[in-house]
Design an enzyme around this catalytic site. Sequence first.
Site, mmCIF file in Angstrom:
data_model
loop_
_atom_site.group_PDB
_atom_site.id
_atom_site.type_symbol
_atom_site.label_atom_id
_atom_site.label_comp_id
_atom_site.label_asym_id
_atom_site.label_seq_id
_atom_site.Cartn_x
_atom_site.Cartn_y
_atom_site.Cartn_z
ATOM 1 N N GLU A 1 -4.679 -10.908 -7.298
ATOM 2 C CA GLU A 1 -5.000 -10.074 -6.214
ATOM 3 C C GLU A 1 -5.294 -10.912 -5.231
ATOM 4 O O GLU A 1 -6.278 -11.392 -4.527
ATOM 5 C CB GLU A 1 -6.572 -9.432 -6.208
ATOM 6 C CG GLU A 1 -6.184 -8.031 -7.625
ATOM 7 C CD GLU A 1 -7.210 -7.024 -7.069
ATOM 8 O OE1 GLU A 1 -8.547 -7.704 -6.825
ATOM 9 O OE2 GLU A 1 -7.324 -5.842 -7.518
ATOM 10 N N GLU B 1 -4.870 -2.064 -12.427
ATOM 11 C CA GLU B 1 -5.917 -2.191 -12.914
ATOM 12 C C GLU B 1 -6.216 -0.458 -12.676
ATOM 13 O O GLU B 1 -5.935 -0.631 -10.868
ATOM 14 C CB GLU B 1 -7.241 -3.331 -12.083
ATOM 15 C CG GLU B 1 -6.383 -4.701 -12.655
ATOM 16 C CD GLU B 1 -7.255 -5.543 -11.453
ATOM 17 O OE1 GLU B 1 -8.517 -4.971 -10.740
ATOM 18 O OE2 GLU B 1 -7.446 -6.384 -11.646
HETATM 19 C C1 GLA Z 1 -10.431 -6.514 -8.539
HETATM 20 C C2 GLA Z 1 -10.245 -7.075 -9.686
HETATM 21 C C3 GLA Z 1 -11.214 -7.736 -11.012
HETATM 22 C C4 GLA Z 1 -12.003 -7.009 -10.207
HETATM 23 C C5 GLA Z 1 -11.563 -4.894 -10.009
HETATM 24 C C6 GLA Z 1 -13.349 -4.457 -9.997
HETATM 25 O O1 GLA Z 1 -9.220 -5.037 -8.579
HETATM 26 O O2 GLA Z 1 -8.580 -8.137 -10.072
HETATM 27 O O3 GLA Z 1 -10.847 -8.351 -11.598
HETATM 28 O O4 GLA Z 1 -12.840 -7.469 -9.085
HETATM 29 O O5 GLA Z 1 -12.066 -5.234 -8.497
HETATM 30 O O6 GLA Z 1 -13.227 -2.955 -8.986
#
Ligand code: GLA
Length: 633
Positions: A142, A298
């Site tokens: 991210e 995710e």
């Molecule tokens: C993001 C991050 C993860 C985690 C999630 C929690 O997507 O990439 O590491 O922190 O949020 O929702």
Amino acid sequence: MHFGGDYYPEQWPEEVWPQDVSLMREAGVDLVRVGVFAWSRIQPQEGEFDFGWLDRVLDLLHEAGIGVVLATATASPPQWLTHRYPDVLPRTADGTILYPGSRQHYATTAPDYRRLAAALVTQIAQRNAQHPAVQLWNVNNEYACHVHYDYSDNAAAAFRVWLQKRYADVAALNEAWGTTFWSQIYSSFEEVLPPRTAPYSHNPSALLDFRRFSSDAALELFTAERDIIRAAGARHRVTTNFMGAFKPLDYWRWAAEVDVVSDDSYPDPRDPESFRASAFTQDLMRSLKPGQPWILMEQASDAVNWRANNAAKAPGQLAALSWQAVARGAEAVMFFQWRQSRAGSEKFHSAMLPHGGTGTRTWREVVALGRSLAGQPPRTPAPGRVAIVLDWENWWALDQPDHPVTFDYLQQIRTWYDALHRLGIRVDLIPAAADPQAYALVLAPALYLLDAPSAANLNAFVAGGGILVTTAFTDVVDEHDRFRDGGFGTQLRAVLGARVLGFTGIDPVDGRHVQTEAAGAGFTPQTFQEELEVETATVLARFDDGTPALLENRLGQGVSLHLATFTDAAGASSIVATALDLAGVVPAFADLPDGVEAIDGPDGTTLINHSGTAVVVPGRSHPLPPFAVVEPT
Ligand code: GLA
């Protein structure tokens, strides 16, 4: 179809791993992302690497037939690194240092971060390029999620290099930025700073370039790591996980560099409209690499920990949201994370395997989902007939102070997207520079920054038979955020069939209304009222002061509809209906009931009820049960 999630074995004693693997098999997990935040475990000190534990995890997973998305671990630098090289820490606009203790505490442009990240990734890639468990690589995590912009001295130096490349000499920069205004003339690139906290508004052209630079600087990190992975002989695809329509990064440019698009999606389970937001981001992911499946890297199995009030998912909601991604072209359904953390900031964040273990509803729903997805082929929809322009440079230019009215660009896009989504029409997102010839209908809301090649494409699109919908605050400035000779509306004047003379901000307290010329209810205008001088267009609707609000203009074989304001949902629906009619696109559904989504895929329509109550869908004999997914037959 792959199924799995983030796996952090380093958070658990090794005795737990075999249990993890056997439960993964029970849940149908065939892919896990490993190593995302493992830098300090892989490299306990500079020059010292410990790969033993990672080797054992990868071997264990491979023996169980579970593939690995191997992450490069560069998203959270270890304590030793920032202790020895504090210069890698990013700074906010007011000079505040963002210290370690959380994650993402690095300046994208810091030479020491770049050097040490490259050294780490070289080790990881050389060691694992041929490991049979590895299926895919995930670079970093991210990008820019927490640190949207960095204003450090490292950023200043890199910004100057970027500007020098773009403008070659400082006179061109002065011209592009209009620096005679407020005595801002630069005599050398050395004088340029990032837009740090200043007494009042920054130069908007400089802000725009700083955003371009910041997105490019992060992208350089990605491509550097990707190239190291490839140089190590890895033949797998390389990705980095995106965050939907994320303002700081121009994902059109990023998508060209990743081998497969992947996305993290966290719709609020409590918000009855959040499924529409995820539909939108999923259509964006599909559009970033047309014709290719994308990866849901995710999502949460249940509640997250980072909202003020974190609702659990309702029974069935997890499956409904996961199948939404599948029907919109995902090739993998993944979670953050496999096993809920015992310690750390995210210990309340849900996981596939919750603290409560296998006796929980979450576990049962995860297992059921894994089984239902096993063996499913990815659906890869062909491009649609309708596109909406979503352009990052335009977004950045709009997001400046000192405009006639402040508004949310994404909200404008969503107004039009939602009107089409309610009809079950598949929408592609395209950048302003795309050639839209293949579409029957293109909507370009609030396309404020319009460069000459993009304008030429839109002119040719309409002349060639396309239907174009535009709104107020379109075709206002050039690529430097400057007015052209002749003011605004200069590039699309023939398309609109009108001159744009000016605009005023309007507010709900003004109580304005738009009335269509044909009998009909009209709608509530929002945000802007343009003053138009009609040339060849026909007026379809007027503001209550009698001035034109909606124009229809024929140019060549095509038609443009121009709305001299923004609109509410009712106005968008009625204009969309007119536009679809002109474009010959027939919706399969008249206005779907609230909570219900129809997804037009290669094998037919998937219907999903995202609400917790049964819903009657016109044309169907039985109501759709709560959170039901009905696949095409
Ligand atoms: C993001 C991050 C993860 C985690 C999630 C929690 O997507 O990439 O590491 O922190 O949020 O929702």
